[in-house]
Design an enzyme around this catalytic site. Structure first.
Site, PDB file in Angstrom:
ATOM      1  N   HIS A 145       0.805  -1.227   0.000  1.00 43.03           N
ATOM      2  CA  HIS A 145       0.000   0.000   0.000  1.00 43.03           C
ATOM      3  C   HIS A 145       0.839   1.280   0.000  1.00 43.03           C
ATOM      4  O   HIS A 145       1.903   1.341   0.610  1.00 43.03           O
ATOM      5  CB  HIS A 145      -0.940   0.004   1.210  1.00 43.03           C
ATOM      6  CG  HIS A 145      -0.198   0.075   2.511  1.00 43.03           C
ATOM      7  ND1 HIS A 145       0.119   1.257   3.119  1.00 43.03           N
ATOM      8  CD2 HIS A 145       0.336  -0.904   3.286  1.00 43.03           C
ATOM      9  CE1 HIS A 145       0.786   1.024   4.229  1.00 43.03           C
ATOM     10  NE2 HIS A 145       0.935  -0.281   4.349  1.00 43.03           N
ATOM     11  N   HIS A 184      11.912  -0.792 -12.564  1.00 43.24           N
ATOM     12  CA  HIS A 184      11.709  -2.229 -12.748  1.00 43.24           C
ATOM     13  C   HIS A 184      11.763  -2.901 -11.372  1.00 43.24           C
ATOM     14  O   HIS A 184      12.790  -2.836 -10.690  1.00 43.24           O
ATOM     15  CB  HIS A 184      12.815  -2.782 -13.661  1.00 43.24           C
ATOM     16  CG  HIS A 184      12.742  -4.260 -13.896  1.00 43.24           C
ATOM     17  ND1 HIS A 184      13.623  -4.918 -14.717  1.00 43.24           N
ATOM     18  CD2 HIS A 184      11.904  -5.217 -13.434  1.00 43.24           C
ATOM     19  CE1 HIS A 184      13.319  -6.213 -14.747  1.00 43.24           C
ATOM     20  NE2 HIS A 184      12.278  -6.419 -13.967  1.00 43.24           N
TER      21      HIS A 184
HETATM   22  C1  LIG Z   1      24.214  -5.895  -7.767  1.00 44.57           C
HETATM   23  C2  LIG Z   1      24.638  -6.277  -9.162  1.00 44.57           C
HETATM   24  C3  LIG Z   1      23.977  -5.326 -10.176  1.00 44.57           C
HETATM   25  C4  LIG Z   1      26.135  -6.106  -9.217  1.00 44.57           C
HETATM   26  O1  LIG Z   1      26.602  -6.500 -10.457  1.00 44.57           O
HETATM   27  P1  LIG Z   1      28.094  -6.070 -10.902  1.00 44.57           P
HETATM   28  O2  LIG Z   1      28.185  -4.579 -10.979  1.00 44.57           O
HETATM   29  O3  LIG Z   1      28.428  -6.844 -12.135  1.00 44.57           O
HETATM   30  O4  LIG Z   1      28.971  -6.447  -9.641  1.00 44.57           O
HETATM   31  P2  LIG Z   1      29.967  -7.681  -9.428  1.00 44.57           P
HETATM   32  O5  LIG Z   1      29.357  -8.975  -9.908  1.00 44.57           O
HETATM   33  O6  LIG Z   1      31.291  -7.256  -9.972  1.00 44.57           O
HETATM   34  O7  LIG Z   1      30.022  -7.768  -7.828  1.00 44.57           O
HETATM   35  C5  LIG Z   1      30.702  -6.826  -7.037  1.00 44.57           C
HETATM   36  C6  LIG Z   1      30.750  -7.373  -5.618  1.00 44.57           C
HETATM   37  O8  LIG Z   1      29.417  -7.389  -5.074  1.00 44.57           O
HETATM   38  C7  LIG Z   1      29.040  -8.752  -4.717  1.00 44.57           C
HETATM   39  N1  LIG Z   1      27.638  -8.899  -5.132  1.00 44.57           N
HETATM   40  C8  LIG Z   1      27.126  -8.719  -6.377  1.00 44.57           C
HETATM   41  N2  LIG Z   1      25.804  -8.917  -6.380  1.00 44.57           N
HETATM   42  C9  LIG Z   1      25.473  -9.246  -5.119  1.00 44.57           C
HETATM   43  C10 LIG Z   1      24.251  -9.573  -4.498  1.00 44.57           C
HETATM   44  N3  LIG Z   1      23.100  -9.565  -5.199  1.00 44.57           N
HETATM   45  N4  LIG Z   1      24.258  -9.842  -3.177  1.00 44.57           N
HETATM   46  C11 LIG Z   1      25.406  -9.847  -2.464  1.00 44.57           C
HETATM   47  N5  LIG Z   1      26.623  -9.533  -2.998  1.00 44.57           N
HETATM   48  C12 LIG Z   1      26.644  -9.250  -4.307  1.00 44.57           C
HETATM   49  C13 LIG Z   1      29.967  -9.657  -5.513  1.00 44.57           C
HETATM   50  O9  LIG Z   1      30.109 -10.900  -4.868  1.00 44.57           O
HETATM   51  C14 LIG Z   1      31.240  -8.822  -5.522  1.00 44.57           C
HETATM   52  O10 LIG Z   1      31.853  -8.961  -4.263  1.00 44.57           O
HETATM   53  P3  LIG Z   1      33.462  -8.980  -4.112  1.00 44.57           P
HETATM   54  O11 LIG Z   1      33.935  -7.635  -4.632  1.00 44.57           O
HETATM   55  O12 LIG Z   1      33.667  -9.182  -2.656  1.00 44.57           O
HETATM   56  O13 LIG Z   1      33.919 -10.099  -4.982  1.00 44.57           O
HETATM   57  C15 LIG Z   1      24.210  -7.752  -9.545  1.00 44.57           C
HETATM   58  O14 LIG Z   1      25.039  -8.701  -8.938  1.00 44.57           O
HETATM   59  C16 LIG Z   1      22.776  -8.063  -9.167  1.00 44.57           C
HETATM   60  O15 LIG Z   1      22.448  -8.539  -8.070  1.00 44.57           O
HETATM   61  N6  LIG Z   1      21.874  -7.781 -10.133  1.00 44.57           N
HETATM   62  C17 LIG Z   1      20.456  -8.000  -9.993  1.00 44.57           C
HETATM   63  C18 LIG Z   1      19.995  -8.884 -11.144  1.00 44.57           C
HETATM   64  C19 LIG Z   1      18.515  -9.106 -11.132  1.00 44.57           C
HETATM   65  O16 LIG Z   1      17.809  -8.888 -10.188  1.00 44.57           O
HETATM   66  N7  LIG Z   1      18.000  -9.529 -12.273  1.00 44.57           N
HETATM   67  C20 LIG Z   1      16.586  -9.713 -12.457  1.00 44.57           C
HETATM   68  C21 LIG Z   1      16.274  -9.560 -13.902  1.00 44.57           C
HETATM   69  S1  LIG Z   1      14.578  -9.754 -14.230  1.00 44.57           S
END
Ligand SMILES: CC(C)(COP(=O)(O)OP(=O)(O)OC[C@H]1O[C@@H](n2cnc3c(N)ncnc32)[C@H](O)[C@@H]1OP(=O)(O)O)[C@@H](O)C(=O)NCCC(=O)NCCS
Length: 204
Positions: free
Chosen positions: A126, A135
């Site tokens: 709500h 998104h």
């Molecule tokens: C947050 C996010 C955008 C980061 O992506 P990125 O910029 O490529 O970052 P990286 O993969 O280089 O990760 C950087 C650090 O954050 C950590 N990390 C990334 N995503 C994380 C998450 N969701 N939760 C916890 N830690 C996360 C990685 O382990 C890494 O840690 P380190 O530096 O200790 O190794 C991505 O991991 C994510 O969660 N995206 C959401 C995707 C989603 O919801 N998709 C739905 C589509 S419908």
């Protein structure tokens, strides 16, 4: 009606429109089509943008920045699509270009901007306000009274507690738990959510 963008996200929107029986889909346009047909819907290469001016259209592109860019470029009669198996309160305002996927729940007094995606099984409780190009990914949950700024993405399975303000063009990582306000452009992960870096600024 037509869709713009021939990706996987487009398939989900075709499915919603076919199930809701609201509009016949005449085609999908794409600048670089990878298929000639998606299900039984023909895919065309974009030629002239004037074509869309009097056509019903949804931008079927998952990337928030690209959706914004296309919406600024193409004048059309933008429409919304709501899956018949979404649960939507009678007191919800949903603006043009927005799509609501199967199993999403939108509770009372929610306001959703233009060209947003409320993905499969997401919960928007709500009094939440979502600005344009947001998104909410599958299974993410927003408690009551959350504000989400333009272009932000709440990652799959993330949770935002009540009353939190999330800035614009923020990325909330998959599974994060957000318990306090998040500044513009931040990328936040973990439980409790912590900023790890910032997105590039977007031309407004
Ligand atoms: C947050 C996010 C955008 C980061 O992506 P990125 O910029 O490529 O970052 P990286 O993969 O280089 O990760 C950087 C650090 O954050 C950590 N990390 C990334 N995503 C994380 C998450 N969701 N939760 C916890 N830690 C996360 C990685 O382990 C890494 O840690 P380190 O530096 O200790 O190794 C991505 O991991 C994510 O969660 N995206 C959401 C995707 C989603 O919801 N998709 C739905 C589509 S419908």
């Amino acid at each position: 009606m037509y869709l713009f963008g021939g990706s996987g996200h487009c398939k989900v929107i075709i499915d919603i429109i076919k199930k809701s029986n609201e509009y016949p889909i005449e085609g999908v346009f794409d600048d670089n089509p990878k298929f000639n047909v998606i299900f039984d819907v023909p895919v065309f290469k974009t030629k002239t943008l004037d074509f869309f001016i009097d056509k019903q259209l949804i931008i079927s592109v998952g990337n928030n920045k690209i959706r914004k860019k296309i919406s600024k470029k193409i004048s059309a009669l933008y429409v919304k699509a709501i899956h018949p198996n979404a649960i939507v309160s009678y007191d919800v305002d949903i603006n043009e270009g927005t799509v609501i996927m199967a199993g999403a729940i939108l509770n009372a007094s929610v306001n959703i901007g233009k060209h947003c995606i409320i993905n499969t099984g997401a919960v928007v409780d709500h009094d939440c306000i979502l600005n344009d190009f947001v998104h909410i990914s599958p299974n993410a949950s927003l408690a009551g009274g959350v504000l989400v700024g333009e272009g932000s993405q709440i990652g799959i399975g993330a949770t935002v507690i009540q009353g939190v303000k999330i800035g614009k063009w923020v990325t909330i990582g998959a599974g994060a738990v957000i318990i306090k306000d998040v500044p513009d452009y931040a990328i936040v992960v973990g439980n409790p959510g912590k900023i790890i870096k910032f997105n590039l600024q977007v031309n407004e």
